[in-house]
Design a protein around this motif. Sequence first.
Motif, PDB file in Angstrom:
ATOM      1  N   TYR A  32      -0.245   5.766   5.203  1.00 54.86           N
ATOM      2  CA  TYR A  32       0.464   6.594   4.235  1.00 54.86           C
ATOM      3  C   TYR A  32       1.042   7.808   4.959  1.00 54.86           C
ATOM      4  O   TYR A  32       0.328   8.535   5.649  1.00 54.86           O
ATOM      5  N   ARG A  33       2.339   8.007   4.814  1.00 51.99           N
ATOM      6  CA  ARG A  33       3.023   9.127   5.471  1.00 51.99           C
ATOM      7  C   ARG A  33       3.701  10.004   4.438  1.00 51.99           C
ATOM      8  O   ARG A  33       4.258   9.519   3.467  1.00 51.99           O
ATOM      9  N   LEU A  44      -5.885   4.982   6.608  1.00 50.99           N
ATOM     10  CA  LEU A  44      -6.340   4.131   5.512  1.00 50.99           C
ATOM     11  C   LEU A  44      -6.752   5.010   4.330  1.00 50.99           C
ATOM     12  O   LEU A  44      -7.403   6.037   4.520  1.00 50.99           O
ATOM     13  N   ILE A  45      -6.366   4.595   3.147  1.00 51.32           N
ATOM     14  CA  ILE A  45      -6.859   5.226   1.933  1.00 51.32           C
ATOM     15  C   ILE A  45      -7.631   4.141   1.196  1.00 51.32           C
ATOM     16  O   ILE A  45      -7.076   3.091   0.862  1.00 51.32           O
ATOM     17  N   GLN A  79      -6.799  17.440  11.606  1.00 48.71           N
ATOM     18  CA  GLN A  79      -7.445  17.497  10.304  1.00 48.71           C
ATOM     19  C   GLN A  79      -6.530  18.121   9.258  1.00 48.71           C
ATOM     20  O   GLN A  79      -6.431  17.617   8.131  1.00 48.71           O
ATOM     21  N   ARG A  80      -5.835  19.193   9.607  1.00 51.29           N
ATOM     22  CA  ARG A  80      -4.919  19.838   8.650  1.00 51.29           C
ATOM     23  C   ARG A  80      -3.793  18.896   8.243  1.00 51.29           C
ATOM     24  O   ARG A  80      -3.377  18.886   7.077  1.00 51.29           O
ATOM     25  N   ARG A  81      -3.284  18.103   9.163  1.00 53.73           N
ATOM     26  CA  ARG A  81      -2.218  17.139   8.819  1.00 53.73           C
ATOM     27  C   ARG A  81      -2.731  16.052   7.882  1.00 53.73           C
ATOM     28  O   ARG A  81      -2.016  15.620   6.973  1.00 53.73           O
ATOM     29  N   ILE A  82      -3.958  15.611   8.113  1.00 55.85           N
ATOM     30  CA  ILE A  82      -4.553  14.607   7.234  1.00 55.85           C
ATOM     31  C   ILE A  82      -4.758  15.200   5.838  1.00 55.85           C
ATOM     32  O   ILE A  82      -4.435  14.564   4.827  1.00 55.85           O
ATOM     33  N   VAL A  83      -5.279  16.415   5.760  1.00 54.52           N
ATOM     34  CA  VAL A  83      -5.484  17.081   4.469  1.00 54.52           C
ATOM     35  C   VAL A  83      -4.143  17.278   3.756  1.00 54.52           C
ATOM     36  O   VAL A  83      -4.035  17.056   2.551  1.00 54.52           O
ATOM     37  N   TYR A  89      -0.575  12.757  -1.429  1.00 53.57           N
ATOM     38  CA  TYR A  89      -0.942  11.510  -2.103  1.00 53.57           C
ATOM     39  C   TYR A  89      -1.577  11.811  -3.467  1.00 53.57           C
ATOM     40  O   TYR A  89      -1.230  11.192  -4.473  1.00 53.57           O
ATOM     41  N   LEU A  90      -2.489  12.765  -3.494  1.00 51.13           N
ATOM     42  CA  LEU A  90      -3.188  13.106  -4.737  1.00 51.13           C
ATOM     43  C   LEU A  90      -2.236  13.670  -5.789  1.00 51.13           C
ATOM     44  O   LEU A  90      -2.462  13.491  -6.991  1.00 51.13           O
TER      45      LEU A  90
END
Length: 120
Positions: A32-33, A44-45, A79-83, A89-90
Motif C-alpha cells: 500500500y502506497r 502488508l496490511i 517508522q514515520r513513513r509507515i505511520v 489508509y485509516l
Amino acid sequence: MSVTTKERGDAAEDAALAHLLAAGLTLRARNYRTPGRGGGEIDLIMRDPKDGTLVFVEVRHRAGTTHGGAAGSITGVKQRRIVFAARHYLGRLPALPPCRFDVVLVEAGIEWLQGAFDAG
C-alpha cells in the motif's frame, strides 16, 4: 544469473505473508502506497480475526547482520513513513479499528515482532 535485491525482497515478503496467513491473519492489502512523493509504503496490511486489529506489517530482509541486520534497518524515518501511510489508509475507513505495527524479520528464519513500534 544472480538474484536481484527486488527479487530477494519479494521472496522475503512472500515468506512473511505465508507465515502470517498460517498464524490466522487475513490479508487486506499488499504494498500500500500513499499518493505523491515523499509518502510512505506499507508492505502488508493484515487483519487479526481474534480481535479485529488491523496490523501494519513492515517486512525486512538482510543477507548479513552487519549494521544491526534486518531489525537495525527500521529507523525512525522509516517508522514515520509507515505511520504516515497507515494514517492515510485509516482515513479511508468508516470507523477506526484497533491497530498495531508489526515487523517481520526474514534472515536465517522468520521472526515476527508484534507491536514492534507505535504511532507516537
